[in-house]
Structures are given as C-alpha cells and as structure tokens.
Design an enzyme around this catalytic site. Sequence first.
Site, mmCIF file in Angstrom:
data_model
loop_
_atom_site.group_PDB
_atom_site.id
_atom_site.type_symbol
_atom_site.label_atom_id
_atom_site.label_comp_id
_atom_site.label_asym_id
_atom_site.label_seq_id
_atom_site.Cartn_x
_atom_site.Cartn_y
_atom_site.Cartn_z
ATOM 1 N N ASP A 63 0.731 -1.295 -0.085
ATOM 2 C CA ASP A 63 0.208 0.059 -0.008
ATOM 3 C C ASP A 63 0.873 1.313 -0.133
ATOM 4 O O ASP A 63 2.039 1.280 -0.001
ATOM 5 C CB ASP A 63 -0.960 0.034 1.206
ATOM 6 C CG ASP A 63 -0.259 -0.380 2.634
ATOM 7 O OD1 ASP A 63 0.914 -0.509 2.622
ATOM 8 O OD2 ASP A 63 -1.023 -0.982 3.415
ATOM 9 N N ASP A 132 -7.593 -2.378 14.301
ATOM 10 C CA ASP A 132 -8.916 -2.608 13.969
ATOM 11 C C ASP A 132 -9.170 -3.859 12.976
ATOM 12 O O ASP A 132 -10.128 -4.143 12.402
ATOM 13 C CB ASP A 132 -9.478 -1.426 12.954
ATOM 14 C CG ASP A 132 -8.841 -0.905 11.810
ATOM 15 O OD1 ASP A 132 -7.817 -1.683 11.382
ATOM 16 O OD2 ASP A 132 -9.313 0.016 11.331
ATOM 17 N N HIS A 134 -7.295 -4.696 9.984
ATOM 18 C CA HIS A 134 -7.045 -4.089 8.567
ATOM 19 C C HIS A 134 -5.715 -4.949 8.330
ATOM 20 O O HIS A 134 -4.963 -5.167 9.114
ATOM 21 C CB HIS A 134 -7.036 -2.912 8.142
ATOM 22 C CG HIS A 134 -5.925 -1.999 8.893
ATOM 23 N ND1 HIS A 134 -6.006 -0.681 9.474
ATOM 24 C CD2 HIS A 134 -4.624 -2.472 9.048
ATOM 25 C CE1 HIS A 134 -4.628 -0.230 9.379
ATOM 26 N NE2 HIS A 134 -3.813 -1.240 9.528
ATOM 27 N N GLU A 139 -9.758 -1.478 5.373
ATOM 28 C CA GLU A 139 -10.280 -1.250 6.782
ATOM 29 C C GLU A 139 -11.547 -2.212 6.973
ATOM 30 O O GLU A 139 -11.896 -2.765 5.941
ATOM 31 C CB GLU A 139 -10.587 0.345 6.674
ATOM 32 C CG GLU A 139 -9.547 1.077 6.703
ATOM 33 C CD GLU A 139 -8.647 1.200 8.044
ATOM 34 O OE1 GLU A 139 -8.573 0.167 8.711
ATOM 35 O OE2 GLU A 139 -8.035 2.427 8.183
HETATM 36 P P1 PGA Z 1 2.130 -1.020 12.651
HETATM 37 O O1 PGA Z 1 0.916 -1.071 11.566
HETATM 38 O O2 PGA Z 1 2.947 -2.067 12.102
HETATM 39 O O3 PGA Z 1 2.469 0.232 12.522
HETATM 40 O O4 PGA Z 1 1.338 -1.313 13.734
HETATM 41 C C1 PGA Z 1 0.297 -2.181 11.108
HETATM 42 C C2 PGA Z 1 -0.933 -2.201 10.045
HETATM 43 O O5 PGA Z 1 -1.184 -1.032 10.108
HETATM 44 O O6 PGA Z 1 -0.999 -3.012 9.082
#
Ligand code: PGA
Length: 256
Positions: A63, A132, A134, A139
């Site tokens: 992404d 959450d 994702h 999301e």
């Molecule tokens: P993070 O993000 O590794 O910064 O906790 C994980 C994600 O959003 O997939």
Amino acid sequence: MEIIIQPTAGEAAGIAARIIARLLRKKPDAVLGLATGGTPLSLYQMLIGMKLDWSRVTTFNLDEYIGLPREHPQSYHGFMWENLFRHVNIRPENIHIPDGNAADMPAFCAAYEKSIRAAGGIDLQVLGIGSDGHIGFNEPSSSLASRTRIKTLTPQTRRDNARFFGSEDLVPFHVVTMGIGTIMEARTNLLLAFSENKAAAIAGMVEGPVTANNPASVLQLHPSVKVCVDEPAASQLERADYYRWVYANKPAWQVV
Ligand code: PGA
C-alpha cells in the site's frame, strides 16, 4: 493457520526472518509481498544482517498513502528505501510500490494487479495487522474479494499512524492498497503482530468469525498462513496453550 507465539517481538521477528531467508535460498527469484509500519522494522533489520542475495528477488508492496510526494519521509516509498532496499542488492526495476500520485488511479490499480500476475504471483506476503483488523489498508467493511484500489482510512488508523507524522492532522485520509482478494492469492501469508494494542485484532482474526468487520479473519480461508506474535499480542487468544503445544511438537522437518 499456524500461530507462533514467542516471548518477545524480537524472537517472533527472528522466526519470520528465518522463514523468508529459507525461501530466498530455495527460490532466489522469489516474489515477495512487503509491508510497512512499525511492525516489520525489526524483521527488515534482521534480513539486512543475514546478507541474503536479493539480486533476482521481485517485490510488491501492499500500500501507499495518496498524495504524499515519494520523497516524503513517511511515504511508503521512502520507508522501504530507508529501511530495506538501500541496504540490500535488490534491482530497482524489480521493486513495485503503489503510486500514490498516479494521475489515473483506477488504471494504475489495474496495472498493479497485472504486474503481480506477470511476475508469477506473490510467493510470500508479509503482513502487519491494524488494531482494527486491517491488512494492507483494507479497513473493516472492505470487500473480502477486493482488488487493488483506493480506500479511506478509519479515524482509528489515522490516530494509530499519527505517531509517524507527529500530528494526526498530517496523516493522509486516502490510500491505495492491494485488495483482500489480492492478498488471498499470495501462496503464503506471513503476518506479524506485536504488543497488547494488537491483541483484540489477533483474537478476532484467529478465533472469531470470518467477517469484513475484522478483515484479517479472512485468512482463516487461506491454505498457508503463519502468524508470528509476541506474548502481549497473543494475550486474548483462547487456545494459546494449544498453539504453543503445536509449535513445541512440530516434526523436525517443519522447524525453521
Ligand atoms: P504497525 O501497522 O505495524 O505500524 O502497527 C500495522 C498495520 O497498520 O498494518
């Protein structure tokens, strides 16, 4: 799903690093899907230290933020070059990261999907997980069949990522992300999660129903998923003892 619970994030990342190293040694022209964020940082440091041969490896990132210049330190282009690519012998032409500034975004997304297929598909996709649930930036409520496209971040994700930008106001609202259908086509998914902040998302992913409310739960339908977690991220798993038991009793040929 194989749930690998380790005392510390470092040990969990170490197992993930060994899984990737083994793949690159066995298949020097492997296609890797890569992730950004805080979670894979220690994994990338370990991979750099292993001095692997990346000369024939192809990568596709999950992404990118929309609208950030590539040179922006928080763009995922910037992140990947700083934290992995500039330290290994990967060929720039083999690196693919979604273009958050494409003039025609739907056309770019279709071309990204096409280039993954042209490379022979992703052998191993590295994933983090949002608090959450994702994966990529898919999301909650994302279609479980979705392909690469634009998404709007939830307020929770913007708050979670504010730490990288210094202020929530600076976190973009929109992103381009591989879809859940895209991720499900990777031959193996390797998901990492560290810290208590991820415990509810991990429990929902592993033991909850398959639901777009926790997009990572779709991985229950994938035939090859490895989950490397530290104890705090595993703290809400009801069957944690069983997962530890499975790992402790792996047949020798499966041990990494
Ligand atoms: P993070 O993000 O590794 O910064 O906790 C994980 C994600 O959003 O997939």
